[in-house]
Design a protein around this motif. Structure first.
Motif, mmCIF file in Angstrom:
data_model
loop_
_atom_site.group_PDB
_atom_site.id
_atom_site.type_symbol
_atom_site.label_atom_id
_atom_site.label_comp_id
_atom_site.label_asym_id
_atom_site.label_seq_id
_atom_site.Cartn_x
_atom_site.Cartn_y
_atom_site.Cartn_z
ATOM 1 N N HIS A 72 0.922 -1.058 0.204
ATOM 2 C CA HIS A 72 0.258 0.252 -0.214
ATOM 3 C C HIS A 72 0.930 1.349 0.410
ATOM 4 C CE1 HIS A 72 -3.181 2.812 1.380
ATOM 5 N NE2 HIS A 72 -3.707 1.942 0.974
ATOM 6 N N PRO A 73 0.150 2.060 -0.556
ATOM 7 C CA PRO A 73 1.736 3.885 -0.422
ATOM 8 C C PRO A 73 1.866 4.073 0.747
ATOM 9 C CG PRO A 73 -1.127 3.720 -2.796
ATOM 10 C CD PRO A 73 -0.795 2.264 -1.674
ATOM 11 N N MET A 74 0.733 3.819 1.689
ATOM 12 C CA MET A 74 1.243 4.221 2.321
ATOM 13 C C MET A 74 1.874 3.935 3.868
ATOM 14 S SD MET A 74 -2.452 5.550 4.637
ATOM 15 C CE MET A 74 -3.905 4.001 5.222
ATOM 16 N N GLN A 75 2.283 2.701 3.213
ATOM 17 C CA GLN A 75 3.155 1.765 4.316
ATOM 18 C C GLN A 75 4.696 2.044 3.310
ATOM 19 O OE1 GLN A 75 2.741 -2.779 4.129
ATOM 20 N NE2 GLN A 75 4.356 -3.206 5.006
ATOM 21 N N ILE A 76 4.324 2.563 2.011
ATOM 22 C CA ILE A 76 6.200 2.821 0.729
ATOM 23 C C ILE A 76 6.432 3.874 1.700
ATOM 24 C CG2 ILE A 76 6.604 3.455 -0.679
ATOM 25 C CD1 ILE A 76 4.364 1.487 -2.236
ATOM 26 N N SER A 77 5.496 5.378 2.503
ATOM 27 C CA SER A 77 5.744 6.578 2.299
ATOM 28 C C SER A 77 6.165 6.315 4.023
ATOM 29 C CB SER A 77 4.638 7.221 2.602
ATOM 30 O OG SER A 77 3.516 6.935 3.271
ATOM 31 N N HIS A 78 5.872 5.089 4.769
ATOM 32 C CA HIS A 78 6.051 4.746 6.305
ATOM 33 C C HIS A 78 7.415 4.550 5.636
ATOM 34 C CE1 HIS A 78 7.004 2.279 10.092
ATOM 35 N NE2 HIS A 78 6.215 2.826 9.756
ATOM 36 N N GLY A 79 7.782 3.715 4.709
ATOM 37 C CA GLY A 79 9.152 3.011 4.846
ATOM 38 C C GLY A 79 10.184 4.273 4.321
ATOM 39 N N ARG A 80 9.753 4.680 3.567
ATOM 40 C CA ARG A 80 10.543 6.213 3.243
ATOM 41 C C ARG A 80 10.910 7.012 4.552
ATOM 42 N NH1 ARG A 80 11.419 11.431 4.236
ATOM 43 N NH2 ARG A 80 10.914 13.020 3.185
ATOM 44 N N PHE A 81 10.609 7.167 5.449
ATOM 45 C CA PHE A 81 9.734 8.532 6.560
ATOM 46 C C PHE A 81 11.132 7.398 8.148
ATOM 47 C CE2 PHE A 81 6.603 10.623 4.798
ATOM 48 C CZ PHE A 81 7.332 12.274 5.173
ATOM 49 N N LEU A 82 10.768 6.038 8.100
ATOM 50 C CA LEU A 82 11.271 5.626 8.889
ATOM 51 C C LEU A 82 12.294 5.204 8.545
ATOM 52 C CD1 LEU A 82 11.955 3.196 11.292
ATOM 53 C CD2 LEU A 82 11.377 1.781 9.118
ATOM 54 N N PHE A 83 13.561 5.055 7.499
ATOM 55 C CA PHE A 83 14.903 4.715 6.993
ATOM 56 C C PHE A 83 15.728 6.026 7.017
ATOM 57 C CE2 PHE A 83 13.220 0.687 6.595
ATOM 58 C CZ PHE A 83 13.897 -0.325 6.807
ATOM 59 N N ALA A 84 14.536 6.721 6.491
ATOM 60 C CA ALA A 84 14.857 8.993 6.595
ATOM 61 C C ALA A 84 15.379 8.970 7.655
ATOM 62 C CB ALA A 84 14.127 9.203 5.382
ATOM 63 N N PHE A 85 14.803 8.839 8.542
ATOM 64 C CA PHE A 85 14.839 9.249 10.077
ATOM 65 C C PHE A 85 15.754 9.279 10.745
ATOM 66 C CE2 PHE A 85 14.057 8.501 14.576
ATOM 67 C CZ PHE A 85 14.292 10.124 15.078
ATOM 68 N N LEU A 86 16.620 6.982 10.794
ATOM 69 C CA LEU A 86 17.774 7.167 11.307
ATOM 70 C C LEU A 86 18.518 7.580 10.688
ATOM 71 C CD1 LEU A 86 16.051 2.604 11.330
ATOM 72 C CD2 LEU A 86 16.206 4.990 13.103
ATOM 73 N N VAL A 87 18.302 7.572 9.085
ATOM 74 C CA VAL A 87 19.421 8.362 8.561
ATOM 75 C C VAL A 87 20.162 9.725 9.599
ATOM 76 C CG1 VAL A 87 20.985 9.207 6.383
ATOM 77 C CG2 VAL A 87 19.956 6.178 6.478
ATOM 78 N N ILE A 88 19.127 10.520 8.939
ATOM 79 C CA ILE A 88 19.128 11.522 9.310
ATOM 80 C C ILE A 88 19.583 11.953 11.437
ATOM 81 C CG2 ILE A 88 18.226 13.953 9.974
ATOM 82 C CD1 ILE A 88 16.486 13.270 7.533
ATOM 83 N N ALA A 89 19.034 10.795 12.348
ATOM 84 C CA ALA A 89 18.750 11.208 13.713
ATOM 85 C C ALA A 89 20.837 10.542 13.501
ATOM 86 C CB ALA A 89 17.979 10.562 14.214
ATOM 87 N N CYS A 90 21.041 9.892 13.199
ATOM 88 C CA CYS A 90 23.030 9.595 13.185
ATOM 89 C C CYS A 90 23.668 10.131 12.949
ATOM 90 C CB CYS A 90 22.847 7.449 12.290
ATOM 91 S SG CYS A 90 22.282 6.264 12.975
#
Length: 302
Positions: free
Chosen positions: A42-60
């Motif tokens: 589902h597109p909402m699951q794809i956007s969730h993955g986008r925010f999840l992994f982008a957040f991990l990169v930026i938080a690091c």
């Protein structure tokens, strides 16, 4: 904070890199939204993955660089992130049904929508050249919609709605500009986006395959890297110089679509994309004529 040195060649390379990376996110989103890597997500699951992994990169990144953070303007961040989440989700939904190049071309309407929305929200006045550019770009979008009974693409309306939502996001970004350092804005944006996406995905979540997990991580990492390249590119040259280069995203999108999905843009796609690009370049040209030179501006982060 020390301002970045004016370096147009480096800025051009950074914007080109951002364009290639951004087009890569739509390529992966299309693979996830179709059956290329398993049952479509589902597109909402794809956007969730986008925010999840982008957040991990930026938080690091924040943890390593430890930038000086200031008190956030929460209202602006909530508005920016909400419209950004809607926009990216609709964009990911559209690329599952229409060529990536068409969806990307329609996404270039977001500054046009931002310009129109700035009239009531920012009390800006719009001259005849800007209205001309907006009309041309919207005409190009109409061509890409293929408004005939035999060729109409309903999914293109998703991309159009995505452009309008991201145009609204740009209004909030404009209000945030100069208030906070870019890394803080990215961190808060992705943290809030992850919160919204996590609530939304709870209704549609399905356990991804290993290939889909890799693609979701790829979207987040590519998006974070694209944002970093874009922000640093914008800091090293005038916006009027780097803005036309960002249209290379359309070239990369068409190239990726052909290489992976063997999609060849037809004459309607090429015509509509060319019209949108022309309208965008007119808008860039007008902004370049009215903007003060870079040497006369104060660095907002100083």
């Amino acid at each position: 904070m020390t301002p970045a040195r004016h370096n147009p060649p480096l800025a051009a390379l950074l914007i080109l890199a951002a364009s290639a990376l951004l087009a890569g996110t739509t390529l992966l989103a299309k693979a996830l939204g179709t059956d290329e890597l398993g049952p479509p997500l589902h597109p909402m699951q794809i956007s969730h993955g986008r925010f999840l992994f982008a957040f991990l990169v930026i938080a690091c990144t924040v943890g390593v660089l430890r930038p000086r953070l200031s008190r956030p303007h929460w209202g602006l961040h909530i508005g920016r992130t909400s419209f950004g989440w809607v926009g990216i989700t609709l964009m990911f939904a559209s690329v599952a049904y229409i060529p990536i190049s068409d969806a990307t071309a329609i996404s270039f309407l977001n500054p046009v929508f931002a310009m129109i929305l700035a009239i009531p929200l920012l009390k800006e006045s719009i001259g005849p050249w800007r209205w001309f550019a907006a009309a041309v770009a919207l005409a190009g979008a109409l061509v890409l919609l293929r408004p005939t009974p035999d060729s109409f693409q309903p999914a293109a309306l998703l991309a159009l709605a995505a452009a309008a939502s991201i145009g609204m996001e740009l209004i909030f970004i404009k209000k945030l500009a100069g208030r906070e350092v870019p890394l803080q804005i990215l961190l808060i944006n992705n943290a809030m986006g992850l919160t919204i996406a996590s609530v939304a995905v709870s209704f549609v979540f399905r356990t991804p395959t290993s290939e889909q997990w890799a693609a979701l991580a790829g979207i987040g990492v590519l998006m974070a890297c694209a944002q970093a390249c874009f922000v640093n590119g914008m800091a090293r040259a005038d916006a009027s110089f780097v803005a036309p280069i960002s249209y290379a995203t359309l070239v990369f999108a068409a190239l990726y679509d052909f290489t992976v999905f063997r999609v060849v843009p037809d004459h309607i796609s090429l015509t509509g994309s060319a019209i949108i690009l022309f309208g965008g370049l007119v808008l860039v040209w007008r902004e370049a004529r009215t903007a003060p030179p870079i040497t006369s501006r104060k660095d907002p982060n100083r």
